[in-house]
Structures are given as structure tokens and as C-alpha cells.
Design a protein around this motif. Sequence first.
Motif, PDB file in Angstrom:
ATOM      1  N   MET A 274       0.833  -1.205   0.000  1.00  0.00           N
ATOM      2  CA  MET A 274       0.000   0.000   0.000  1.00  0.00           C
ATOM      3  C   MET A 274       0.864   1.249   0.000  1.00  0.00           C
ATOM      4  N   ALA A 275       1.910   1.242   0.831  1.00  0.00           N
ATOM      5  CA  ALA A 275       2.809   2.387   0.894  1.00  0.00           C
ATOM      6  C   ALA A 275       3.563   2.559  -0.417  1.00  0.00           C
ATOM      7  N   GLN A 276       4.043   1.457  -0.994  1.00  0.00           N
ATOM      8  CA  GLN A 276       4.823   1.530  -2.219  1.00  0.00           C
ATOM      9  C   GLN A 276       3.978   2.028  -3.391  1.00  0.00           C
ATOM     10  N   ILE A 277       2.762   1.501  -3.508  1.00  0.00           N
ATOM     11  CA  ILE A 277       1.879   1.927  -4.601  1.00  0.00           C
ATOM     12  C   ILE A 277       1.542   3.408  -4.474  1.00  0.00           C
ATOM     13  N   THR A 278       1.289   3.832  -3.231  1.00  0.00           N
ATOM     14  CA  THR A 278       1.003   5.249  -2.986  1.00  0.00           C
ATOM     15  C   THR A 278       2.197   6.120  -3.351  1.00  0.00           C
TER      16      THR A 278
ATOM     17  N   GLN B  75       4.862  10.007  -6.519  1.00  0.00           N
ATOM     18  CA  GLN B  75       6.281  10.294  -6.770  1.00  0.00           C
ATOM     19  C   GLN B  75       6.977  10.815  -5.508  1.00  0.00           C
ATOM     20  N   ILE B  76       6.768  10.069  -4.411  1.00  0.00           N
ATOM     21  CA  ILE B  76       7.440  10.361  -3.153  1.00  0.00           C
ATOM     22  C   ILE B  76       8.066   9.063  -2.638  1.00  0.00           C
ATOM     23  N   LYS B  77       8.749   9.121  -1.512  1.00  0.00           N
ATOM     24  CA  LYS B  77       9.360   7.934  -0.941  1.00  0.00           C
ATOM     25  C   LYS B  77       8.321   7.090  -0.198  1.00  0.00           C
ATOM     26  N   ALA B  78       8.438   5.778  -0.320  1.00  0.00           N
ATOM     27  CA  ALA B  78       7.521   4.882   0.388  1.00  0.00           C
ATOM     28  C   ALA B  78       7.620   5.074   1.892  1.00  0.00           C
ATOM     29  N   GLU B  79       8.823   5.421   2.368  1.00  0.00           N
ATOM     30  CA  GLU B  79       9.028   5.635   3.802  1.00  0.00           C
ATOM     31  C   GLU B  79       8.304   6.873   4.311  1.00  0.00           C
ATOM     32  N   ASP B  80       7.813   7.699   3.418  1.00  0.00           N
ATOM     33  CA  ASP B  80       7.089   8.909   3.806  1.00  0.00           C
ATOM     34  C   ASP B  80       5.572   8.729   3.716  1.00  0.00           C
ATOM     35  N   VAL B  81       5.136   7.473   3.643  1.00  0.00           N
ATOM     36  CA  VAL B  81       3.701   7.175   3.558  1.00  0.00           C
ATOM     37  C   VAL B  81       3.240   6.515   4.853  1.00  0.00           C
ATOM     38  N   VAL B  82       2.208   7.075   5.467  1.00  0.00           N
ATOM     39  CA  VAL B  82       1.537   6.486   6.621  1.00  0.00           C
ATOM     40  C   VAL B  82       0.450   5.555   6.094  1.00  0.00           C
ATOM     41  N   VAL B  83       0.375   4.348   6.653  1.00  0.00           N
ATOM     42  CA  VAL B  83      -0.610   3.357   6.212  1.00  0.00           C
ATOM     43  C   VAL B  83      -1.562   3.039   7.359  1.00  0.00           C
TER      44      VAL B  83
END
Length: 400
Positions: free
Chosen positions: A93-97, A102-110
Amino acid sequence: MKYINGGITSPQGFKAAGVACGIRKKGKKDLALVYSEVPAQAAAVYTLNKFQAAPLQITKEHLQDGIAQAIVVNSGIANACMGEQGLKAAKEMAQITAEALQIKAEDVVVASTGVIGIPLPMDLISNGIKEASGALSFNGGTDAAEAIRTTDTTTKEVACQLEIAGKTVTIGAMAKGSGMIHPNMATMLGFITTDASIESKCLQKVLQRATDATFNMISVDGDTSTNDMVVILANGLADNPTITTESEYLKDFEAAIVEVCTILARMIAQDGEGATKLIEVEVAGAKSLEDARKGAKAICASNLVKAAIFGEDANWGRIVTALGYSGAEVDPHNVDVYIGDLLVAQKGTGLAFDEDRAKQILKEKEVKLKVDLNLGEARAKAWGCDLTYDYVKINADYRS
């Protein structure tokens, strides 16, 4: 501080969307996306349930650096108790987002909410994220708030503004929660955005204190969920002097955050599954804040108290019983009990009171109970709802 119409996208630089990706029935929105145009300082608090769902575990990893730029949430399936499969799905979910924005997966809250023990349909989730990323809008807050609902009967949004050093700072928020709600968080998700400039460590302390005073003081049914989370993003676009733990502006900012969280907490309690009344319990005159909170939470969480409120029965004995087992320091010969403004017990002993007047108070949509311990100056409030027949009906067939 003043309230404004709005929600999660009210602060500068935040967009959101909510779409129906097919997890929930009847085309209901079930996937939300929130995006900050710039990386934001981030903080979060999590459920104390030891069965923490996969999204929480991934979010904890991602927020170790105190930075985030997007939040992705699905409703309908909790992605809890799914082992490695669940962790893989949360990471996806984070990677697809991240790829869509066009941001880092580590910057996505799931985050996820819904039924435990069911795998996420990643094909639907993937399509939903892509659709939501294309639908992001400065006006998309309500759609996002709609998409995170489960048994909620209404969306829960709030926004406010305050002045900091001549700059207008805006705070927006959305939450979901209706059942499986108990102190030390609930089956609730809360997301707060602000354009304030504030240090991440300071933001974490503000959020933790605000949560302790609000979201950790609500109870619907005595159950603490696997998926509860409150997250705040602060992107700094208000261009105020950066707030630190030593800042003269910290007090006002924290007061605004507490007020926003209080409003959301009350909304969650009021929207408790099957509820007909909001209950506010205040414990005053305690020796310590901890004692006041213990007492208020125990009374608010008591099924016997909640059932009495539903039945409009002024059974104050249930109130002092809950207080007595709360763990708070109490002198039974010193306690006063009020239902609304009606004194029903004084110094631990029942009074002759107007039963009809009590009945009228208990008929109101908001019922206030107050207990004065007469031992000190500390006080605290907790919020909950009555326990009704419909609560059982809703939860008897939750998965169907």
C-alpha cells in the motif's frame, strides 16, 4: 482560536480524496488518500492492544525519522492478524502510494480499519490508490472522511485557525470510530493536519498529551482495537516561527490541538454503535490528574451506568460503584454525586431528590454526570454513550 468550515484539507498545502475501490458493499467509499505538497513533520500514537495490525507496524517504521508526506487508509478490512501476508500488503500500500505520488515509500503512513483476519484484495487496493491519487483535491477532505468510515453513521471533521506571531495557522482533522471504543484508544482512526511549523519531537509530545486528555478518555463498549492510530502532519507552510518545547507559542498551539481532539472524541462517543445519548463524566476534587482520569474513565466505561442512562434511571449507586473499583484514591464518606445539576448523593450518602427532575435530565441527548471527590484540585472528563439494544444487533452480525 476560531472554528472554520472544513477538515483535513483546510491547512495550506494539503489535498485529499476518497474513492470506492470495491472492498465495501454497495459502492461505498472505502479508500482515502491525504497528501501534503511538501514533506511534513509527523507524529503518531498507537493502540496498546498487543495484537497490533500490520499497518501500524509499518507506519511505526516509516515515522522513525519524524517525516511523512501522505496517508493512505482503507476501510472494510483491518489487515490485522494476517502475519507476513499482512505486513507485505501494508508495505505494498505504501509503495503503490509512493509511486503514484512520486514520493518515498518511507514517507507514507498506512492505516486500515474493518474486519480482522481477512486478506486485503490488493488488486482493488492498487486500483483505488491510483484513482485516489488522480482525484486529489483541496476540496477532497469530506470524501476522505467518508471513505474511512465503517459503522459510523456520520463523517467526523473539524477545522480551526489561530494566530502565531502574526501568521494564521490552520488545523484540520478527520476521524472514524463508533464501536470497539475504549480508553487507551479505541477502534478509531484520527488524522490531523496543520500548516504550522513545529519540531517533530515537540509535535510528538503535543499529540501524546492531547490524546491522553481526549481519545484516551472515551469509551463505547470496553473493547480496545488492534488498529487504532492518531497521526498528525505539520508541513510548515504557515511560515510561523518554528514551535519548540521552549517556544512561547507552544501553549496556544497545544490548546488548539487539544480542542480539536476533544471535538473529535465527543463525536466518536456520540456516534457509538446504537447510541441514543452522549455521556460526559467529570471527576473533580481529586488528589491527582491520574486519579481524576481513572475515576472518570471507570464510570464512563461501566455497562451498568450506560444501561441506566439508556433506561433513564437515576441509579447513582452504579456511579459510585464504578468509582470505587477505578483505582483512584477515594474517601467514600467525602464523595458528592450530581446527575446534571441535580445533587443526588452527598458525602457518600444518598439524598432525597426529585425523581421527575432526574428523569428529565436523563432524557436529554447529552447527559452530564459529575463526581466531586473533595480531596484536591485535579479534575478530568471522559466521554461515552448509553448501551442500547441496537448495539447488540449491530455487533451480532458485523461481518455480514
